[in-house]
Design an enzyme around this catalytic site. Structure first.
Site, PDB file in Angstrom:
ATOM      1  N   GLU A  66      -6.052   7.078  -1.233  1.00 55.98           N
ATOM      2  CA  GLU A  66      -6.030   5.885  -0.390  1.00 55.98           C
ATOM      3  C   GLU A  66      -6.659   4.693  -1.101  1.00 55.98           C
ATOM      4  O   GLU A  66      -6.166   3.569  -1.001  1.00 55.98           O
ATOM      5  CB  GLU A  66      -6.748   6.157   0.935  1.00 55.98           C
ATOM      6  CG  GLU A  66      -6.011   7.100   1.865  1.00 55.98           C
ATOM      7  CD  GLU A  66      -4.595   6.657   2.140  1.00 55.98           C
ATOM      8  OE1 GLU A  66      -4.366   5.452   2.382  1.00 55.98           O
ATOM      9  OE2 GLU A  66      -3.692   7.529   2.103  1.00 55.98           O
ATOM     10  N   HIS A  92       1.580   4.334  -2.869  1.00 61.31           N
ATOM     11  CA  HIS A  92       1.621   5.803  -2.760  1.00 61.31           C
ATOM     12  C   HIS A  92       2.847   6.358  -3.476  1.00 61.31           C
ATOM     13  O   HIS A  92       2.768   7.359  -4.195  1.00 61.31           O
ATOM     14  CB  HIS A  92       1.682   6.213  -1.283  1.00 61.31           C
ATOM     15  CG  HIS A  92       0.362   6.221  -0.587  1.00 61.31           C
ATOM     16  ND1 HIS A  92      -0.744   6.879  -1.082  1.00 61.31           N
ATOM     17  CD2 HIS A  92      -0.029   5.649   0.597  1.00 61.31           C
ATOM     18  CE1 HIS A  92      -1.759   6.725  -0.238  1.00 61.31           C
ATOM     19  NE2 HIS A  92      -1.356   5.973   0.777  1.00 61.31           N
ATOM     20  N   HIS A 105       0.837  -1.201   0.000  1.00 61.70           N
ATOM     21  CA  HIS A 105       0.000   0.000   0.000  1.00 61.70           C
ATOM     22  C   HIS A 105       0.874   1.255   0.000  1.00 61.70           C
ATOM     23  O   HIS A 105       0.643   2.190  -0.779  1.00 61.70           O
ATOM     24  CB  HIS A 105      -0.909  -0.028   1.229  1.00 61.70           C
ATOM     25  CG  HIS A 105      -1.651   1.250   1.487  1.00 61.70           C
ATOM     26  ND1 HIS A 105      -2.971   1.428   1.126  1.00 61.70           N
ATOM     27  CD2 HIS A 105      -1.267   2.416   2.094  1.00 61.70           C
ATOM     28  CE1 HIS A 105      -3.360   2.643   1.492  1.00 61.70           C
ATOM     29  NE2 HIS A 105      -2.342   3.259   2.080  1.00 61.70           N
ATOM     30  N   GLU A 106       1.876   1.286   0.861  1.00 73.87           N
ATOM     31  CA  GLU A 106       2.758   2.448   0.936  1.00 73.87           C
ATOM     32  C   GLU A 106       3.599   2.602  -0.324  1.00 73.87           C
ATOM     33  O   GLU A 106       3.813   3.718  -0.808  1.00 73.87           O
ATOM     34  CB  GLU A 106       3.654   2.355   2.178  1.00 73.87           C
ATOM     35  CG  GLU A 106       2.911   2.283   3.497  1.00 73.87           C
ATOM     36  CD  GLU A 106       1.965   3.450   3.724  1.00 73.87           C
ATOM     37  OE1 GLU A 106       2.174   4.529   3.123  1.00 73.87           O
ATOM     38  OE2 GLU A 106       1.001   3.288   4.496  1.00 73.87           O
TER      39      GLU A 106
END
Length: 298
Positions: free
Chosen positions: A224, A151, A147-148
């Site tokens: 997100e 980003h 997930h990070e």
């Protein structure tokens, strides 16, 4: 770089359009009738310099600030098997996402938490909390890391900075336009800046900042969902959903832990709460229920 250039050109056009609209509605004429020669284009440039300048400075020092404020222990040389696994996992995910190897760190926090920051997608920082490493299994930790990395790969930090810069510019610009109008047209002050200017600028800036923050938060919530999708692609939907479900359980707990901010996911608002009814516009993260549902429906 092309995306950043196009974004900046688009927003320069918006700023020029704003000045043109004010000229068309006769704002300059009203101000001149009251003895004010207000150069809207010069004011726009002044506000843009300060609006974007502050945002870019924040972005450039974001890694430095994160390391110090969160007491991140950067893993230069893994000291144990867990740290070695963490570094190897981030390296694998970064390679799959086609970004440079980020710095990897762990920070002391009992809450499940993680974040990514940095001005350059090839020189980012990805860090996880000790609490997250203790509470989640390795598949779930890998999903959080994915997930990070999502980003980072999506360039979210830079894009959010650009949006914040535009918002800052318009807040500074319109608060000063309102200040001039109140001071010279309504209060009829004829010399310098009166108290009406400074008070109205301050009040307008507070109100406009609150309203403008809804735009920034809207984008933050959208990014997100995109990062969750990237996490699912890199680490598997099942692991991503499982990680979010564990977060939901943790942040729904009636304890101090449940009230603490997390970069990876904010606690859902309570049923019937002000946050649930009105505060969702100011949330940087969507409710975990919606994020889980979006992944299940993808």
């Amino acid at each position: 770089m092309l995306r950043i250039g196009l974004f900046l050109l688009t927003n320069v056009a918006i700023l020029i359009l704003a000045g043109t609209v004010l000229n068309l509605i006769g704002f300059n004429g009203i101000m001149e009738e009251n003895g004010v020669d207000l150069n809207l284009n010069a004011l726009l440039i002044f506000c843009a310099i300060f609006g974007f300048g502050g945002s870019f400075i924040s972005l450039l020092i974001s890694k430095w600030m994160a390391k110090r404020s969160m007491h991140v222990q950067v893993i230069d040389k893994p000291r144990n098997e867990t740290e070695q696994w963490l570094v190897n996992t981030v390296a694998d995910l970064a390679r799959d996402a086609k970004v440079g190897m980020p710095e990897v760190g762990i920070f002391p926090s009992p809450q499940s938490n993680a974040f990514a920051t940095g001005w350059n997608k090839n020189k980012a920082l990805v860090a996880v909390s000790q609490g997250l490493m203790q509470r989640m299994n390795r598949d779930e930790v890998r999903a959080v890391l994915a997930h990070e990395i999502g980003h980072v790969a999506n360039g979210d930090m830079v894009t959010l900075t650009l949006i914040q810069g535009v918002v800052n510019t318009f807040v500074l610009f319109f608060s000063r336009v309102i200040g001039h109008f109140v001071d010279r047209v309504i209060l009829k002050n004829e010399r310098g800046f009166g108290i009406g200017y400074f008070v109205s600028v301050m009040v307008a800036q507070i109100i406009l900042t609150i309203l403008a923050s809804t735009i920034v938060m809207w984008f933050s919530r959208r990014r997100e969902f995109r990062a969750d999708e990237a996490g699912a692609q890199l680490a598997g939907s099942g692991a991503m959903i499982s990680a979010l479900e564990k977060l939901k359980v943790e942040y729904d707990m009636p304890s101090d832990m449940g009230e603490t901010f997390t970069a990876f996911g904010l606690k859902n608002g309570r049923t019937g709460s002000f946050q649930e009814k009105f505060g969702s516009l100011f949330l940087s993260h969507p409710p975990l229920d919606k994020r889980i549902e979006a992944l299940r429906n993808r």
